[in-house]
Each structure stands twice: as structure tokens, then as C-alpha cells.
Design an enzyme around this catalytic site. Structure first.
Site, PDB file in Angstrom:
ATOM      1  CG  ASP A 112      -0.039  -4.307   2.821  1.00 39.85           C
ATOM      2  OD1 ASP A 112       0.162  -3.650   1.776  1.00 39.85           O
ATOM      3  OD2 ASP A 112      -0.129  -3.786   3.941  1.00 39.85           O
ATOM      4  CG  HIS A 144      -0.368   0.165   2.531  1.00 38.69           C
ATOM      5  ND1 HIS A 144      -0.134  -0.892   3.389  1.00 38.69           N
ATOM      6  CD2 HIS A 144       0.063   1.270   3.185  1.00 38.69           C
ATOM      7  CE1 HIS A 144       0.388  -0.439   4.518  1.00 38.69           C
ATOM      8  NE2 HIS A 144       0.523   0.876   4.417  1.00 38.69           N
ATOM      9  CB  SER A 173       3.219   1.246   6.179  1.00 35.84           C
ATOM     10  OG  SER A 173       2.052   1.496   6.914  1.00 35.84           O
TER      11      SER A 173
END
Length: 410
Positions: free
Chosen positions: A184, A150, A264
Site C-alpha cells: 500500500d 490506494h 492516508s
């Protein structure tokens, strides 16, 4: 009697001859003399001694030139898929040995080891250069970086710029080797960052609840940030993403180390300095899992075992595969009684194994399944082609069905 034998009168008047020579005889065998010996060869002229060094030098020059040309051809061939490696992780230089001793209790020592291997990632988002920020870590000495899908998905789709910034502030352009929205995860290729030190890869399966861990990344754009906490839980099935189309299902390591937007893709590290997970999401006060609000002490990391598998697939082909059974389940139920099958698609492992709409899957390979999300996570912990046992309840009875997992790309 043959025509070659003369007839003789019968009777005592003429006594038979004791021997009559044959009138027909095969020709005698003939002796063929051997061919004359070949003429003597002219003596070979001796090669001057100075010739051999010249020949060796020419052979060396040709070999080097051939290698250079071959290398150029190889680079041109792989331009279509930059950063791929035919042997996957086996073809790159990763590190597994822990850089710190087992008894290390110093977070500062972990930070000193891992900060040079952790990077900040800046990617285009919705047309804005640098609109998305995240983190990553150096996978190998060939210039590959691991991060979350993402973080770079929008830039990759729009062919926008992606840049990687190391601890010293050096910025390098990056390209996406491949990414998986299902897990992801993404692998970037940064040729100019081949000198960065790879992070040591550990094992999340060796973690214990309550064990100390360290999260490193760039929360809110603040590069080289270090936070620490403990392992709050293991094998926590969670889903991230705003819609079903972009959701990823994680068999996560839960931690209370402070993880915020921008963390992230960064590493979650044990006290021996080994990466045990990739920080991916945090829980919000609204009860959802994402990364838009601040930390409340509930963060989730993708286990390093899954990172190894997905990175290996991406390095080999530029794509990642995930296992499927070909059945849809209800993911909104949280009764804890299992995952109810909503539909079974034709010509799939589920149909071939006899699963039906309304069946409730209560265990996968003997491990309890509480709901639809837990079932998806349990399936994706395996690999396509594996045979997995599913325990189902049908009409009040329990039975076990073995399915060979199918595969999809994503």
C-alpha cells in the site's frame, strides 16, 4: 667418408699428407653497415601565445555543449519511466538527521518542522477529477513524494490527473513513478516541487509503546491538519482492502492519534521530527480495517523501514517486489495456534522445502505466528532471496524447515 673428401691409396709407398685443405667451405659472415642516419628535422615553428587562450575557450564551449546535449539525451531516455533513479534512495537527497533534540516535548515544534514537508494529494477517482484525496510527504530534494497506493491507484490505472498541494496552497501536477498494492505504498514524481524540504526519515524499531507521536495530513480534505497521540502497539499484523486481490498486509505501528479518511499517506512522526511510519488505515466499529468511517482511536501506519525498502525498489525500476514461499494459507482462522497451509504450488520454495498441505506454521525465524495474516506479514518483513527458518507442526511433531524466499512483483 663423404664425397667431398678425395680417396687416397692405402700403403706405405705414399706417405699421407700432414694437412689437406678443405675443398668445400661455408661463405664467410658478411658485415652489414648500419643504415644512414635520418635527415635532420626541420625546426618546429613556435605557436603564438594568443592561440592557447583561444583553444581553451573552444574546449570549454565544446564541453558545455556536450554536457547540455548529453543532459537532453538523458532526459529523453528516461521519459519512458519519469522519476526513476538508477541508484534508488542512494541516488537522491534524503534526510535522516533529526531536526529536533532528543528531549523535545513540543508538538508545536514538530508541526513547525513537518508541515512544510507534508502535502495534500488530489487524484481522479472513478472518472471524477479530485474524487480521491489523501496526504503524502516529501521524500527527497529531487521531487519525489511518498503516499499510499490506494490514494492514487484509480487515477494511475485510468491515466487521470494527480495533483500535489503544498502548505502554501501551491498545486503541482504529479505522475506515478511506481506503486505497490501489496505494501500500500506509492512514489510520485513532482518536478516542480523540487524546492520543498524533505522530511527526516527515522526508525519505527526505536519506538516504544506509550511514546508520543504526531500524525499530519489532510483528513476529510482539511489540509495541514495536526493530531497527536501515543504508540498503542508495535508489530501489529493487519490487512487492508475490500477484497483479497487488493489487500495489503501491514506489520503496523498502531496509534491512537486521530487518523481519518484523507490522512492516508501522511507521515506519522516522533517528537524529534522524524517520520516513523506512513498512516494507512483505521479500524472501524464494525471490526474491519479501512478508511471510510471516522476515527475511533485505532489507527495503523506502515513502518518507515518498509517504506525505505519499497521506495528504493520503485525508484530503481518503477516496480516493487515482495517475498513469497509459494503456499496458500487460511487467513480466516483466529485460533492463535499458527497458520495452516491450504495448498502448495509446484516448483516453489515451499515445495522444494518439503512443506505440505495441512502443515501448520507456528514460527518464522523463531518469532511466533498466530494465524495466516501474521504469517504473510512475517514473510513480507523479509526480502526475496533471504533464507528464512519456518517452524512447522506435522502429525503432532515439530520441525524446522529453511526456505529461500522467492519473489513476485506487486
Amino acid at each position: 667418408m663423404t664425397q667431398d673428401e678425395p680417396t687416397q691409396p692405402i700403403g706405405p709407398s705414399t706417405p699421407p699428407p700432414s694437412w689437406v685443405p678443405p675443398t668445400v667451405q661455408a661463405p664467410p659472415y658478411r658485415w652489414t653497415p648500419p643504415p644512414p642516419p635520418p635527415p635532420p628535422r626541420a625546426p618546429r615553428a613556435r605557436v603564438p601565445g594568443w592561440i592557447w587562450p583561444v583553444v581553451c575557450v573552444l574546449a570549454l564551449v565544446v564541453g558545455v555543449a556536450g554536457g547540455a546535449i548529453g543532459g537532453l539525451v538523458y532526459e529523453q531516455v528516461r521519459d519512458d519511466t519519469p522519476g526513476t533513479v538508477s541508484d534508488g534512495l542512494a541516488g537522491v537527497d534524503t534526510v535522516s538527521e533529526a531536526p529536533l533534540p532528543a528531549g523535545n516535548g513540543s508538538i508545536a515544534a514538530v508541526a513547525a518542522r513537518l508541515l512544510p514537508s507534508t502535502v495534500q494529494i488530489s487524484a481522479e477517482y472513478q472518472g471524477q477529477e479530485g474524487g480521491a484525496t489523501g496526504s503524502g510527504f516529501v521524500l527527497d530534494r529531487q521531487g519525489h513524494i511518498v503516499t499510499n497506493n490506494h490514494v492514487v491507484q484509480d487515477a494511475d490505472q485510468d491515466k487521470g490527473p494527480i495533483n500535489v498541494v503544498d502548505e502554501d496552497g501551491n498545486s503541482y501536477p504529479a505522475t506515478v513513478v511506481g506503486r505497490s498494492s501489496v505494501y500500500d505504498l506509492a512514489v510520485l514524481y513532482v518536478p516542480k516541487a523540487k524546492g520543498l524540504e524533505p522530511a527526516a526519515l527515522g526508525s519505527s524499531q526505536a519506538l516504544r509503546v506509550g511514546e508520543s507521536v504526531v500524525a499530519i495530513g489532510s483528513p476529510l480534505g482539511l489540509s495541514s491538519t495536526v493530531t497527536a497521540g501515543i504508540v498503542s502497539a508495535l508489530h501489529r499484523p493487519v490487512t487492508t482492502g475490500s477484497t483479497g486481490d487488493d489487500s495489503s498486509y501491514i506489520n503496523a505501528v498502531q496509534t491512537d492519534a486521530a487518523i481519518n479518511p484523507g490522512n492516508s499517506g501522511g507521515p506519522l512522526v516522533n517528537l524529534r521530527g522524524q517520520v516513523v511510519g506512513v498512516n494507512s488505515a483505521i479500524a472501524t466499529t464494525g471490526g474491519t480495517v479501512g478508511g471510510e468511517s471516522g476515527n475511533i482511536g485505532v489507527g495503523f501506519a506502515i513502518p518507515i523501514e518498509q517504506v525505505r525498502i519499497t521506495a528504493d525498489q520503485i525508484l530503481r525500476t518503477g516496480e516493487a517486489r515482495y517475498p513469497v514461499i509459494g503456499a496458500k494459507v487460511k487467513t480466516g482462522q483466529t485460533s492463535g495456534d499458527g497458520a495452516e497451509i491450504d495448498s502448495v504450488m509446484p516448483d516453489t520454495p515451499a515445495e522444494k522445502g518439503g512443506l505440505e498441505k495441512g502443515d501448520v506454521i507456528v514460527a518464522v525465524d523463531g518469532e511466533k505466528v498466530s494465524d495466516g495474516i501474521a504469517l504473510i506479514v512475517a514473510i513480507r518483513a523479509h526480502q526475496p532471496g533471504e533464507t528464512v527458518d519456518f517452524t512447522i507442526e506435522r502429525d503432532g511433531k515439530e520441525e524446522t524447515v529453511s526456505l529461500i524466499l522467492g519473489a513476485e512483483t506487486g
